[in-house]
Structure formats: structure tokens, C-alpha cells
Design an enzyme around this catalytic site. Structure first.
Site, PDB file in Angstrom:
ATOM      1  N   TYR A  11       0.852  -1.202   0.000  1.00  0.00           N
ATOM      2  CA  TYR A  11       0.000   0.000   0.000  1.00  0.00           C
ATOM      3  C   TYR A  11       0.877   1.238   0.000  1.00  0.00           C
ATOM      4  CZ  TYR A  11      -3.492  -3.463   1.497  1.00  0.00           C
ATOM      5  OH  TYR A  11      -4.305  -4.572   1.603  1.00  0.00           O
ATOM      6  N   HIS A  25       0.440 -11.920   0.933  1.00  0.00           N
ATOM      7  CA  HIS A  25      -0.610 -11.109   0.316  1.00  0.00           C
ATOM      8  C   HIS A  25      -1.290 -11.832  -0.852  1.00  0.00           C
ATOM      9  CE1 HIS A  25      -1.660  -6.572  -0.227  1.00  0.00           C
ATOM     10  NE2 HIS A  25      -2.712  -7.331  -0.392  1.00  0.00           N
ATOM     11  N   PRO A  47     -15.556  -5.545   2.866  1.00  0.00           N
ATOM     12  CA  PRO A  47     -16.887  -6.009   3.272  1.00  0.00           C
ATOM     13  C   PRO A  47     -18.004  -5.091   2.790  1.00  0.00           C
ATOM     14  CG  PRO A  47     -15.791  -4.966   5.122  1.00  0.00           C
ATOM     15  CD  PRO A  47     -14.766  -5.074   4.029  1.00  0.00           C
ATOM     16  N   GLY A  56     -17.954  -3.926  -0.387  1.00  0.00           N
ATOM     17  CA  GLY A  56     -17.866  -3.933  -1.838  1.00  0.00           C
ATOM     18  C   GLY A  56     -17.084  -2.758  -2.384  1.00  0.00           C
ATOM     19  N   GLY A 107     -16.820   0.075  -1.199  1.00  0.00           N
ATOM     20  CA  GLY A 107     -17.623   1.280  -1.051  1.00  0.00           C
ATOM     21  C   GLY A 107     -18.932   1.257  -1.806  1.00  0.00           C
ATOM     22  N   PHE A 108     -19.098   0.308  -2.724  1.00  0.00           N
ATOM     23  CA  PHE A 108     -20.314   0.278  -3.538  1.00  0.00           C
ATOM     24  C   PHE A 108     -21.550   0.011  -2.693  1.00  0.00           C
ATOM     25  CE2 PHE A 108     -23.071  -0.399  -7.046  1.00  0.00           C
ATOM     26  CZ  PHE A 108     -22.434   0.072  -8.185  1.00  0.00           C
TER      27      PHE A 108
END
Length: 327
Positions: free
Chosen positions: A56, A125, A205, A207, A209-210
């Protein structure tokens, strides 16, 4: 906050963790001061599992987390990852590296950036198809023996890989995408980890942000937002997935909660040994997410949610290149 046990080896964490990726990577601009404040607020609310990775940024997110937990190490379970070289999904061109020499080098780098003397939970990862999992996990196990790492985890590993890895050294956690629009883990992964006594950490969890219901147009995504390249956010997939979100939103309205809270409450109701790690870089969103812990879903609620977002309901693949996921 209610504790949850991940795996049989003794790792106990808060019932909800905090995904820190978006504070440094992938989801458009971020404010470091607000990100640090968000981590501090998470600790105040009882969250003790912070999830990061050397990919990241790359590297900058571990530095940010390290800065935020300085002087508060005893309050935190730090989870980080190795494997991607050059950034998230190997976007810098380095691909995936699971060689033992890379495992050792990556761990030392993460310890330095985080400013800690041990990592509580260390994940591979992504599985490196060019390196036997036994070799990678063998190197990870050596880090445990050296005291640099406490518990081991895998991300997006297939059931057969998990079994092989677990035979080398106990795996405490599998981290895989799991939400109302990514329910594939229910087929084989969750039964496998429960059989083996391995905990499950659900990333994305909401999506990506969707499932919050706040995103209504592709054009609303910042130009440098990682989601612009994800199939579920593109073209017809976007519109079809909005229909799924609207069905979830309708149920949330009847419960007088937000769609995000309903999605998290559904995950929290999926049984013991499962912890979601919704990511956010803002205190407001964090507080909304944590409030999901107070929501009780009845059997009828769960049935309605399952009907609104059945397995396979989401349109489009999770990644544009699914080769990054072990099969």
C-alpha cells in the site's frame, strides 16, 4: 468491543478491524492528519486490529500506521502483508514474490516502517504460483521462531493451498474478499477454514464502497481511483450492481440503518471466527461502521437479505486480472 478469536493459536481481536489501505493508496486523495485521527478514533472505540501491507503506497501506509500507533503499541494487533512487489496487485511491474529470501527481507522492512519489534499477524498477500507454498510458509514459520512474527495468515488462497500451508505451520487467518456482492467464499473457503480451525478476515466487506449506496455514477470516482479499473464498476456492470445496492438499501431503510451498516451486520452474523475489516480514511465513516455492531438481525431479516443479494448476484469479476487470485 466484543472480542473474536481467529484460529486455534490464541489470536483474539476486536469483532471489527480497520482496513488502512485507502489512507495511502487506491481510493483517491487522502489527508494524513485525518487518517491518523481515524486510527486513533478506532482505538478509542475498541478496534484493535489494524490491517496494512507493504504494497500500500507502496510502503507509505505502513509508515502512516506506525506513526499513528507510536506510544500505543500494547493497544494494537498489527496485521501486515508481503508478496506484491512494486505496489498493490504488482502494479509497479514486480509481480508476486514468495521466495524465502524475499519473505525475510520484506518482514524486516515492515518492522522498520511500522516501528515495532514484532508483527502480530503476517500474511502472504497473494500466493506466488512459481514458489511452492511449503517454501514460503517455511520461511514465515522461521520468523515466528525468531520472535519477529506472532501469527501467520494467507490472503486469497485456495482450499488446497491452505491445507498444504497449514501442514507446514499453523495458519491462524485466511483473508479474502467477502461481502453481499462477493459470496464465493461460502462454497469452499469458509467450510475449509472452519474444518481446520482457521479464522476468517473479510476484506472489502462494503464492496469497495459500492454497498454504502453513496456511489451512483462511474464519473463520481476520482481520476486516480483504483476502482475505475475494476470490472464491477464499469459499464453495464455498474448499472446492474446499482440494482443490487438499491435492494439492500430498501431493507436497510426498514431497519432504520444505513446500507453499509446492514451489510456489516450481515457479515457479523455469519458465525464465529469471522472479522470484517471495513476500510476508511474518515472518522465519520468509521463511526457509522462501528455502529453496525449494535444491530440485531432476525432470521426473517437474514432471509430477506439473502433474497436481495444472493450468491452470484454481483455483475462482473472482482479484478480485471483474476490470475492474482489463487484457484
Amino acid at each position: 468491543m466484543e472480542p473474536r478469536r481467529l484460529g486455534k493459536q490464541g489470536l483474539t481481536v476486536s469483532a471489527m478491524g480497520l482496513g488502512c489501505m485507502g489512507m495511502s493508496d487506491a481510493y483517491g486523495p487522502a489527508d494524513e492528519a485525518e487518517s491518523v485521527a481515524t486510527i486513533h478514533r478506532a482505538l478509542e472505540l475498541g478496534i484493535n486490529l489494524l490491517d496494512t501491507s507493504d504494497a500500500y503506497g507502496p510502503f507509505t501506509n505502513e509508515e502512516l500506521v506506525g506513526k499513528a500507533i507510536r506510544g500505543r503499541r500494547d493497544e494494537v494487533r498489527v496485521a501486515t502483508k508481503f508478496g506484491f512487489v512494486g505496489g498493490t496487485d504488482g502494479k509497479g511491474g514486480g509481480g508476486i514474490d514468495g521466495r524465502p529470501e524475499h519473505v525475510r527481507k520484506a518482514c524486516d522492512g515492515s518492522l522498520r516502517r511500522l516501528g515495532v519489534d514484532h508483527i502480530d499477524l503476517y500474511y502472504q498477500h497473494r500466493v506466488d504460483p512459481a514458489v511452492p507454498i511449503e517454501e514460503t510458509v517455511g520461511a514465515m514459520a522461521e520468523l515466528v521462531r525468531q520472535g519477529k512474527v506472532r501469527y501467520l495468515g494467507l490472503c486469497e488462497a485456495a482450499p488446497a493451498t491452505i491445507r498444504r500451508a497449514h501442514a507446514v505451520h499453523p495458519i491462524s487467518v485466511l483473508q479474502t474478499e467477502y461481502s453481499l456482492w462477493s459470496r464465493d467464499p461460502e462454497d469452499e473457503l469458509i467450510p475449509t477454514v472452519r474444518e481446520l480451525g482457521i479464522g476468517f478476515v473479510a476484506y472489502s466487506p462494503l464492496g469497495r464502497g459500492f454497498l454504502t449506496g453513496q456511489l451512483r455514477r462511474f464519473e463520481d470516482l476520482p481520476q486516480d481511483d483504483w476502482r475505475r479499473h475494476r470490472p464491477r464498476f464499469q459499464g453495464e456492470n455498474f448499472q446492474k450492481n446499482l440494482e443490487l445496492v438499491d435492494r439492500v438499501k430498501e431493507i436497510a431503510t426498514t431497519k432504520q440503518v444505513t446500507p453499509a451498516q446492514l451489510a456489516l451486520a450481515w457479515l457479523l452474523a455469519q458465525g464465529e471466527g469471522l472479522v470484517p475489516i471495513p476500510g476508511t480514511k474518515r472518522r465519520k465513516n468509521l463511526e457509522e461502521n462501528v455502529a453496525a455492531l449494535g444491530i440485531t438481525l432476525t432470521r426473517e431479516d437474514l432471509e430477506r437479505i439473502n433474497e436481495a443479494a444472493p450468491k452470484g448476484a454481483a455483475s462482473g469479476e472482482r479484478y480485471e486480472d483474476m490470475s492474482v487470485v489463487d484457484r
